[in-house]
Design a protein around this motif. Structure first.
Motif, PDB file in Angstrom:
ATOM      1  N   ASN A   3       0.834  -1.194   0.000  1.00  0.00           N
ATOM      2  CA  ASN A   3       0.000   0.000   0.000  1.00  0.00           C
ATOM      3  C   ASN A   3       0.876   1.255   0.000  1.00  0.00           C
ATOM      4  O   ASN A   3       0.382   2.362   0.056  1.00  0.00           O
ATOM      5  N   CYS A   5       3.009   3.925  -1.759  1.00  0.00           N
ATOM      6  CA  CYS A   5       3.037   4.463  -3.120  1.00  0.00           C
ATOM      7  C   CYS A   5       4.411   4.989  -3.524  1.00  0.00           C
ATOM      8  O   CYS A   5       4.571   5.453  -4.658  1.00  0.00           O
ATOM      9  N   ILE A  12      -0.711  10.447  -5.756  1.00  0.00           N
ATOM     10  CA  ILE A  12      -1.851   9.722  -5.197  1.00  0.00           C
ATOM     11  C   ILE A  12      -2.562  10.568  -4.146  1.00  0.00           C
ATOM     12  O   ILE A  12      -3.793  10.620  -4.103  1.00  0.00           O
ATOM     13  N   GLU A  16      -6.444  11.569  -4.454  1.00  0.00           N
ATOM     14  CA  GLU A  16      -7.354  11.235  -3.350  1.00  0.00           C
ATOM     15  C   GLU A  16      -8.036  12.490  -2.806  1.00  0.00           C
ATOM     16  O   GLU A  16      -9.206  12.448  -2.439  1.00  0.00           O
ATOM     17  N   LEU A  23     -14.577   8.876  -3.122  1.00  0.00           N
ATOM     18  CA  LEU A  23     -13.944   7.768  -2.406  1.00  0.00           C
ATOM     19  C   LEU A  23     -14.696   7.480  -1.113  1.00  0.00           C
ATOM     20  O   LEU A  23     -14.941   6.321  -0.774  1.00  0.00           O
ATOM     21  N   GLN A  29     -11.281   2.069  -0.071  1.00  0.00           N
ATOM     22  CA  GLN A  29     -10.064   2.053   0.724  1.00  0.00           C
ATOM     23  C   GLN A  29      -8.912   1.599  -0.168  1.00  0.00           C
ATOM     24  O   GLN A  29      -9.043   0.597  -0.887  1.00  0.00           O
ATOM     25  N   ARG A  30      -7.801   2.331  -0.108  1.00  0.00           N
ATOM     26  CA  ARG A  30      -6.635   1.933  -0.907  1.00  0.00           C
ATOM     27  C   ARG A  30      -6.065   0.646  -0.333  1.00  0.00           C
ATOM     28  O   ARG A  30      -5.846   0.534   0.858  1.00  0.00           O
ATOM     29  N   CYS A  33      -0.635  -0.184  -4.089  1.00  0.00           N
ATOM     30  CA  CYS A  33      -0.078   0.923  -4.843  1.00  0.00           C
ATOM     31  C   CYS A  33       1.207   0.457  -5.513  1.00  0.00           C
ATOM     32  O   CYS A  33       1.918  -0.403  -4.983  1.00  0.00           O
ATOM     33  N   ALA A  44      -2.840   2.880  -8.324  1.00  0.00           N
ATOM     34  CA  ALA A  44      -3.373   2.672  -6.984  1.00  0.00           C
ATOM     35  C   ALA A  44      -4.696   1.933  -7.120  1.00  0.00           C
ATOM     36  O   ALA A  44      -5.528   2.283  -7.960  1.00  0.00           O
ATOM     37  N   TYR A  46      -8.167   0.456  -5.189  1.00  0.00           N
ATOM     38  CA  TYR A  46      -9.062   0.701  -4.070  1.00  0.00           C
ATOM     39  C   TYR A  46     -10.186  -0.329  -4.108  1.00  0.00           C
ATOM     40  O   TYR A  46     -10.667  -0.668  -5.192  1.00  0.00           O
TER      41      TYR A  46
END
Length: 161
Positions: A3, A5, A12, A16, A23, A29-30, A33, A44, A46
């Motif tokens: 997760n 990045c 990102i 976001e 979102l 939810q991420r 990445c 990324a 989600y």
């Protein structure tokens, strides 16, 4: 699965922020990445209760797509517009729903010359539309729209003949 990045973190974070209301509304939810080419290529992934969302920057272009839960995390693939990978570009879904071209040559030129930001533009396009797009991916509901989407995309000449 990472997760982190890495060199894409600032990109990102920006995306976001621009898409935060969507979102949150979709409960995304991420979960993963990926950063490649010194942060020039970013992905990324989600998850939400309804579907997946993919944010991608590749070759200087930005994309956002909704996908089924079976859609793979595309770390080394180009995002196809026909949905064959289980991913559907948000702009093309909006075009399909509106039955008109939104991603015009003029809009593309504005992205390239920096007078229009893709994610700000996308956030505006999604106003009042996002819940309907999510409903298209509702688990257990057949994608009765898919054949019409493919025909629409062929008429728009985004792929195939």
């Amino acid at each position: 699965m990472s997760n982190d990045c890495g060199q894409c973190q600032s990109y990102i974070n920006y995306v976001e922020q621009e898409l935060s209301s969507y979102l949150q509304a979709g409960q995304f939810q991420r979960v993963e990445c990926d950063s490649q080419a010194d942060g020039q290529e970013c992905l990324a992934l989600y998850h939400s209760p309804t579907c997946q969302l993919l944010i991608q920057r590749t070759d200087g272009a930005d994309y956002c797509a909704l996908g089924t839960f079976e859609a793979p995390f595309l770390t080394d693939q180009v995002l196809e517009v026909d949905g064959s990978q289980g991913w559907f570009n948000l702009v093309y879904l909006l075009e399909f729903r509106a039955n008109k071209k939104i991603m015009t040559q003029r809009v593309i030129e504005q992205f390239w010359d920096g007078t229009l930001d893709y994610h700000q533009w996308l956030a505006q396009l999604l106003t009042g539309q996002f819940a309907q797009l999510l409903a298209m991916f509702e688990p257990g509901v057949p994608a009765t729209w898919l054949a019409d989407y493919i025909q629409f995309m062929q008429r728009q000449r985004y792929y195939g003949t």
